[in-house]
Design an enzyme around this catalytic site. Structure first.
Site, mmCIF file in Angstrom:
data_model
loop_
_atom_site.group_PDB
_atom_site.id
_atom_site.type_symbol
_atom_site.label_atom_id
_atom_site.label_comp_id
_atom_site.label_asym_id
_atom_site.label_seq_id
_atom_site.Cartn_x
_atom_site.Cartn_y
_atom_site.Cartn_z
ATOM 1 N N ASP A 74 0.816 -1.217 0.000
ATOM 2 C CA ASP A 74 0.000 0.000 0.000
ATOM 3 C C ASP A 74 0.848 1.264 0.000
ATOM 4 O O ASP A 74 2.065 1.223 0.185
ATOM 5 C CB ASP A 74 -0.964 -0.013 1.198
ATOM 6 C CG ASP A 74 -0.302 -0.507 2.488
ATOM 7 O OD1 ASP A 74 0.939 -0.457 2.583
ATOM 8 O OD2 ASP A 74 -1.024 -0.956 3.387
ATOM 9 N N ASN A 143 -7.200 -2.781 14.440
ATOM 10 C CA ASN A 143 -8.600 -3.082 14.127
ATOM 11 C C ASN A 143 -8.727 -4.311 13.225
ATOM 12 O O ASN A 143 -9.786 -4.574 12.679
ATOM 13 C CB ASN A 143 -9.264 -1.867 13.469
ATOM 14 C CG ASN A 143 -8.611 -1.485 12.140
ATOM 15 O OD1 ASN A 143 -7.685 -2.155 11.691
ATOM 16 N ND2 ASN A 143 -9.079 -0.412 11.539
ATOM 17 N N HIS A 145 -7.055 -4.801 10.381
ATOM 18 C CA HIS A 145 -6.843 -4.595 8.939
ATOM 19 C C HIS A 145 -5.583 -5.305 8.447
ATOM 20 O O HIS A 145 -4.660 -5.570 9.212
ATOM 21 C CB HIS A 145 -6.836 -3.102 8.575
ATOM 22 C CG HIS A 145 -5.624 -2.323 8.974
ATOM 23 N ND1 HIS A 145 -5.681 -0.979 9.288
ATOM 24 C CD2 HIS A 145 -4.315 -2.651 9.110
ATOM 25 C CE1 HIS A 145 -4.461 -0.540 9.570
ATOM 26 N NE2 HIS A 145 -3.624 -1.529 9.484
ATOM 27 N N GLU A 150 -9.566 -2.027 5.575
ATOM 28 C CA GLU A 150 -10.149 -1.789 6.885
ATOM 29 C C GLU A 150 -11.346 -2.726 7.097
ATOM 30 O O GLU A 150 -11.844 -3.337 6.138
ATOM 31 C CB GLU A 150 -10.598 -0.323 6.972
ATOM 32 C CG GLU A 150 -9.464 0.695 6.757
ATOM 33 C CD GLU A 150 -8.551 0.879 7.971
ATOM 34 O OE1 GLU A 150 -8.349 -0.078 8.746
ATOM 35 O OE2 GLU A 150 -8.032 2.002 8.137
HETATM 36 C C1 F6R Z 1 1.524 -1.363 6.091
HETATM 37 C C2 F6R Z 1 0.261 -2.060 6.236
HETATM 38 C C3 F6R Z 1 -0.477 -2.119 7.527
HETATM 39 C C4 F6R Z 1 0.414 -2.427 8.728
HETATM 40 C C5 F6R Z 1 -0.395 -2.434 10.012
HETATM 41 C C6 F6R Z 1 0.472 -2.623 11.226
HETATM 42 O O1 F6R Z 1 2.034 -1.522 4.775
HETATM 43 O O2 F6R Z 1 -0.194 -2.568 5.265
HETATM 44 O O3 F6R Z 1 -1.487 -3.090 7.435
HETATM 45 O O4 F6R Z 1 1.037 -3.666 8.556
HETATM 46 O O5 F6R Z 1 -1.096 -1.227 10.128
HETATM 47 O O6 F6R Z 1 1.292 -1.506 11.374
HETATM 48 P P1 F6R Z 1 2.406 -1.448 12.517
HETATM 49 O O7 F6R Z 1 3.398 -2.488 12.182
HETATM 50 O O8 F6R Z 1 2.983 -0.056 12.427
HETATM 51 O O9 F6R Z 1 1.717 -1.711 13.794
#
Ligand code: F6R
Length: 248
Positions: A74, A143, A145, A150
């Site tokens: 992303d 959450n 995701h 989401e």
């Molecule tokens: C990032 C992504 C997100 C993160 C997730 C966890 O490319 O796709 O899904 O993997 O938000 O983020 P952290 O590791 O910062 O807790």
């Protein structure tokens, strides 16, 4: 490597976040050793930082990424790759600038594209043209995701522009300077895109992921917790530390 069993198939639990990250890094290293032209699906986020540090260390010990292709999950909308919080800049800083991967083979969706639908379709085309993703690594949002899919995202969703939830924006404020405008939209691979990877591996560390990991592994499989849908993947592994499994 200290590891204990939980009875949940595919789940490896480590006592520390560092050991969990090392486990995921080792799986990537092992793949690149046996398949030097592997197609890796990469993720950003704090969880992945020690994983990339371990890959850089492996490169310094002789592992080549020269024939590897990568696709990140992303990118924020409206941030140029030169912005330090963009996922392009983050990947350069944390990994690409320190290994021998060919920059032309590192792909992220373009969050500055004028036509986001066309960019999304092109991203899917580029993944297919590379032969599909061998191993997609994933963090998990508080959450539930995955990527920026989401809660509510359909299991069959494809790469597309999405709105971020308030909880995701709040969780990522730490990556932006104080008072700086933070994007509330992103372009992300869809859950359907992620599910097409030949193998997926989720890394979850810390108490802030305990609720989401418990929902993902033991709650109903469905869009309420996007990560739960990975339980339908034929080759999914889950790597966690003791805190992240504390609610299981
Ligand atoms: C990032 C992504 C997100 C993160 C997730 C966890 O490319 O796709 O899904 O993997 O938000 O983020 P952290 O590791 O910062 O807790």
């Amino acid at each position: 490597m200290a590891r204990y069993q939980t009875g949940i198939a595919g789940l490896a639990v480590h006592s520390t976040p560092a050991a969990a990250a090392q486990d995921l890094a080792q799986r990537i290293i092992d793949l690149v050793r046996v398949k030097p032209d592997a197609v890796l699906g990469l993720a950003t986020g704090g969880t992945m930082e020690p994983v990339y540090a371990a890959l850089i260390a492996a490169h310094r010990d002789g592992l080549s990424f020269a024939r590897v292709t990568s696709f990140n999950l992303d990118e924020y909308l409206g941030l140029p790759g030169s912005h330090p919080a963009s996922y392009r800049a983050t990947m350069q800083r944390l990994l690409f600038d320190h290994i021998d991967i060919d920059p032309a083979n590192t792909h992220l969706p373009n969050g500055m594209a004028a036509n986001l639908a066309a960019e999304a379709e092109d991203y899917e085309r580029r993944i297919a043209a590379a032969g599909g993703i061998d191993l997609q690594i994933l963090g998990i949002g508080r959450n539930g995701h995955i990527g920026f899919n989401e809660p509510g995202s359909a299991a069959g969703s494809r790469t597309r522009a999405v709105n971020l939830t308030a909880s995701t924006i709040e969780a990522n404020t730490r990556f932006f300077a104080e008072g700086e405008a933070q994007p509330d939209r992103a372009i992300t691979m869809g859950i359907g895109t992620i599910m097409e990877a030949r193998e997926v591996a989720v890394l979850a560390t810390g108490m802030s992921k305990a609720q989401a990991l418990s929902q993902a592994l033991t709650g109903p499989v469905g869009p309420a917790c996007p990560a739960s849908i990975l339980r339908d993947h034929p080759v999914a592994s889950w790597i966690a530390d003791a805190e992240a499994v504390s609610l299981l």
